[in-house]
Design a protein around this motif. Structure first.
Motif, PDB file in Angstrom:
ATOM      1  N   LEU A  58       0.801  -1.221   0.000  1.00 23.83           N
ATOM      2  CA  LEU A  58       0.000   0.000   0.000  1.00 23.83           C
ATOM      3  C   LEU A  58       0.839   1.279   0.000  1.00 23.83           C
ATOM      4  O   LEU A  58       0.426   2.276  -0.588  1.00 23.83           O
ATOM      5  N   ILE A  59       1.991   1.272   0.657  1.00 22.09           N
ATOM      6  CA  ILE A  59       2.815   2.483   0.713  1.00 22.09           C
ATOM      7  C   ILE A  59       3.336   2.868  -0.679  1.00 22.09           C
ATOM      8  O   ILE A  59       3.200   4.023  -1.081  1.00 22.09           O
ATOM      9  N   PRO A  60       3.894   1.952  -1.468  1.00 20.82           N
ATOM     10  CA  PRO A  60       4.310   2.357  -2.820  1.00 20.82           C
ATOM     11  C   PRO A  60       3.144   2.789  -3.712  1.00 20.82           C
ATOM     12  O   PRO A  60       3.276   3.713  -4.518  1.00 20.82           O
ATOM     13  N   ILE A  61       2.004   2.142  -3.563  1.00 15.89           N
ATOM     14  CA  ILE A  61       0.827   2.542  -4.350  1.00 15.89           C
ATOM     15  C   ILE A  61       0.402   3.957  -3.969  1.00 15.89           C
ATOM     16  O   ILE A  61       0.098   4.781  -4.839  1.00 15.89           O
ATOM     17  N   ALA A  62       0.391   4.266  -2.675  1.00 18.44           N
ATOM     18  CA  ALA A  62       0.021   5.607  -2.224  1.00 18.44           C
ATOM     19  C   ALA A  62       1.015   6.648  -2.728  1.00 18.44           C
ATOM     20  O   ALA A  62       0.627   7.744  -3.145  1.00 18.44           O
ATOM     21  N   LEU A  63       2.299   6.305  -2.713  1.00 19.66           N
ATOM     22  CA  LEU A  63       3.310   7.239  -3.215  1.00 19.66           C
ATOM     23  C   LEU A  63       3.154   7.469  -4.720  1.00 19.66           C
ATOM     24  O   LEU A  63       3.270   8.606  -5.197  1.00 19.66           O
ATOM     25  N   LEU A  64       2.872   6.428  -5.457  1.00 16.03           N
ATOM     26  CA  LEU A  64       2.674   6.575  -6.905  1.00 16.03           C
ATOM     27  C   LEU A  64       1.435   7.415  -7.214  1.00 16.03           C
ATOM     28  O   LEU A  64       1.458   8.262  -8.119  1.00 16.03           O
ATOM     29  N   LEU A  65       0.363   7.194  -6.479  1.00 12.49           N
ATOM     30  CA  LEU A  65      -0.848   7.991  -6.701  1.00 12.49           C
ATOM     31  C   LEU A  65      -0.620   9.456  -6.332  1.00 12.49           C
ATOM     32  O   LEU A  65      -1.123  10.361  -7.008  1.00 12.49           O
ATOM     33  N   GLY A  66       0.134   9.693  -5.259  1.00 11.52           N
ATOM     34  CA  GLY A  66       0.463  11.065  -4.880  1.00 11.52           C
ATOM     35  C   GLY A  66       1.313  11.755  -5.929  1.00 11.52           C
ATOM     36  O   GLY A  66       1.075  12.918  -6.280  1.00 11.52           O
ATOM     37  N   LEU A  67       2.299  11.040  -6.475  1.00 14.90           N
ATOM     38  CA  LEU A  67       3.134  11.613  -7.534  1.00 14.90           C
ATOM     39  C   LEU A  67       2.334  11.850  -8.812  1.00 14.90           C
ATOM     40  O   LEU A  67       2.551  12.837  -9.516  1.00 14.90           O
ATOM     41  N   ALA A  68       1.389  10.965  -9.104  1.00 17.17           N
ATOM     42  CA  ALA A  68       0.534  11.157 -10.281  1.00 17.17           C
ATOM     43  C   ALA A  68      -0.341  12.399 -10.112  1.00 17.17           C
ATOM     44  O   ALA A  68      -0.520  13.183 -11.049  1.00 17.17           O
TER      45      ALA A  68
END
Length: 54
Positions: free
Chosen positions: A7-17
Motif C-alpha cells: 500500500l505504501i508504494p501505491i500511495a506514493l505513486l498515486l500522490g506523484l501522479a
C-alpha cells in the motif's frame, strides 16, 4: 506487514501522479483566468424574449 509493503508504494505513486497532473494543468494554463467563467455566467448577451402582449 505485507499489506503495508504494497500500500505504501501505491500511495506514493498515486500522490506523484496527482502532483504531476497539477503541474501539467498549471503549465497548460488551466488556472490563468479564474474569474472569467464566473463573470460570463452573469453577462446577459441575449435580448429579452418579447411576450404576446408587447
Amino acid at each position: 506487514m505485507n499489506g503495508l509493503a504494497l500500500l505504501i508504494p501505491i500511495a506514493l505513486l498515486l500522490g506523484l501522479a496527482g502532483l504531476g497532473a497539477f503541474f501539467w494543468s498549471v503549465k497548460s494554463g488551466q488556472f490563468e483566468d479564474m474569474d472569467g467563467a464566473a463573470m460570463r455566467v452573469l453577462i446577459d448577451d441575449e435580448a429579452p424574449a418579447e411576450g404576446p402582449d408587447e
